[in-house]
Design an enzyme around this catalytic site. Sequence first.
Site, PDB file in Angstrom:
ATOM      1  CG  HIS A 302      -3.985   9.297  -8.801  1.00  0.00           C
ATOM      2  ND1 HIS A 302      -3.560   9.764  -7.605  1.00  0.00           N
ATOM      3  CD2 HIS A 302      -3.213   8.251  -9.377  1.00  0.00           C
ATOM      4  CE1 HIS A 302      -2.746   8.551  -7.070  1.00  0.00           C
ATOM      5  NE2 HIS A 302      -2.472   7.664  -8.191  1.00  0.00           N
ATOM      6  CG  HIS A 376      -3.464  -5.511  -4.820  1.00  0.00           C
ATOM      7  ND1 HIS A 376      -3.029  -4.302  -3.978  1.00  0.00           N
ATOM      8  CD2 HIS A 376      -4.276  -5.918  -3.870  1.00  0.00           C
ATOM      9  CE1 HIS A 376      -3.321  -4.192  -2.916  1.00  0.00           C
ATOM     10  NE2 HIS A 376      -4.306  -5.104  -2.625  1.00  0.00           N
TER      11      HIS A 376
HETATM   12  O1  LIG Z   1      -2.718   0.174  -5.707  1.00  0.00           O
HETATM   13  C1  LIG Z   1      -1.494   0.741  -4.838  1.00  0.00           C
HETATM   14  O2  LIG Z   1      -1.976   1.558  -4.017  1.00  0.00           O
HETATM   15  C2  LIG Z   1      -0.316   1.382  -5.936  1.00  0.00           C
HETATM   16  C3  LIG Z   1      -0.740   2.450  -6.845  1.00  0.00           C
HETATM   17  C4  LIG Z   1      -0.590   3.567  -6.404  1.00  0.00           C
HETATM   18  C5  LIG Z   1      -1.190   4.530  -7.424  1.00  0.00           C
HETATM   19  O3  LIG Z   1      -0.889   5.902  -7.185  1.00  0.00           O
HETATM   20  C6  LIG Z   1      -1.548   4.355  -8.645  1.00  0.00           C
HETATM   21  C7  LIG Z   1      -1.535   2.812  -9.020  1.00  0.00           C
HETATM   22  C8  LIG Z   1      -1.288   1.958  -8.062  1.00  0.00           C
HETATM   23  O4  LIG Z   1      -1.338   0.678  -8.380  1.00  0.00           O
HETATM   24 FE   LIG Z   2      -2.313  -0.631  -7.549  1.00  0.00          FE
END
Ligand SMILES: O=C(O)Cc1cc(O)ccc1O
Ligand SMILES: [Fe+2]
Length: 475
Positions: A302, A376
């Site tokens: 990812h 966050h």
């Molecule tokens: O926290 C989250 O939902 C946002 C986020 C999405 C992602 O694909 C990778 C890191 C991130 O912080």
């Molecule tokens: Fe995130």
Amino acid sequence: MPVTDFKTPEKYRYQNGFNAYHETEAIEGALPVGINNPQRCAYGLYNEKLSGTAFTAPRSENQQTWLYRILPASAHAPFEPREHSTFNTNPESKPWEKIHQIPNQLRWDPFDLDETVDWVHSLHLVAGAGDPTMKTGLGMFIFAAGKDMDRRHAFYSADGDFLIVLQHGVLDIQTELGRMLVRPNEICVIPRGIRYRVTLPEGPVRGYILELYQGHFQLPELGPIGSHCLANSRDFQAPVASFDEDHDGSNEYILLAKFAGHLFAAKQNHTPFDVVAWHGNYYPYKYDLARFATIGSISYDHPDPSIFTVLTARSDHSGTAVADFVIFPPRWLVAEDTFRPPWYHRNTMSEFMGLIHGEYDAKTGGGFQPAGASLHNVMSAHGPDGSTHEKASNADLKPMKVGSGSMAFMFESCLMVGVTEWGLKKCAKVQPHYNAESWEGLKPRFKRPTPAVGVNGSGTANGKLASTKDNPHYT
Ligand SMILES: O=C(O)Cc1cc(O)ccc1O
Ligand SMILES: [Fe+2]
């Protein structure tokens, strides 16, 4: 594919290109040729310069526009402080003094529509960092309005550039530089100082605003991606010049200014929307998020969400943004042998998220809803909720389209973001059980290997580095 099923009415016309040098005239011959400030402008117009950067900013950063208008912007009475009770940008005194710096993960239920207020009085500062008087940082707002701005009012913010993320409704924005119709799934940017009036052709509106107190938005570097994709330059649309005429002195207009988080008002007896022609690269623009050309993994793992950056506002430190505007558009996930949603993580950057429509693929438990939000903060741990983790850990990893009919976004900042009184308490939307619903119920899944295998802490169960033949990605 782009949302092009709306017919754009004739009065909204655009010129395309991000940070392009545009020139536009509503009356032929209004723009001087080969000179910026001639002794006498065509048609008796006044010439005025609008600087978005210091005069001496390097060419690559310099932003300014020359305006040719019926009366200069300075032709108004002195500003006076306006009411604060309804102007919630700054409900108390200085927003940056009233801010709560807390490490909690926060999530908000959808913010209510409010049909009783106009654009100016709909702005609620939820979170922010820095200080507009020092030209540092950013503010994050929720807006919810149900009334047109008075037909003789105009507004501008001296504090920063407004990046407006529309969640509900349609915005008709008459700016000094021309008109923009901002439709569902579109965003727009109104740079600091530009005067505008918002009306609501299809009823109530709601959304999010990132106000950038320092610098301006740019397209992100593409690095090894190459010379196109993500948000392409030509998809950013700036208005063409259009103007009103009301200069006989018989009508009173009010100019509203957001200045250091306070609202001020000044009277003038002529329309502020009288720019007949302009040229330059400092102007409002809009962008259809459906035009974003999304990049992702076609092998495994990812990637960081920086691949979804639409616009960025750089800090003085390269690669580190005061604000990134990141979207999570509909896309195909094909990564093999991969936990496909975001990883659990802690970030030195703060992450404020919103949902325009649909469902965000990292939060399928139902608590993150359109018109809601989450924060966050710096190093606050987060990641998929329990149900998302469960589903993704057991999913059949066929190519899968996620986010159909959905659009989540993130305002990511290198700054620690504080939450206002309104954001934390008065709005009454903070979910008390966010942690419990998302992560506190996660079960340990750890199973010690059988004693025969042994564990010595060297990174693999048998103490040897995995050979390529053990690695599923080498076949
Ligand atoms: O926290 C989250 O939902 C946002 C986020 C999405 C992602 O694909 C990778 C890191 C991130 O912080
Ligand atoms: Fe995130």
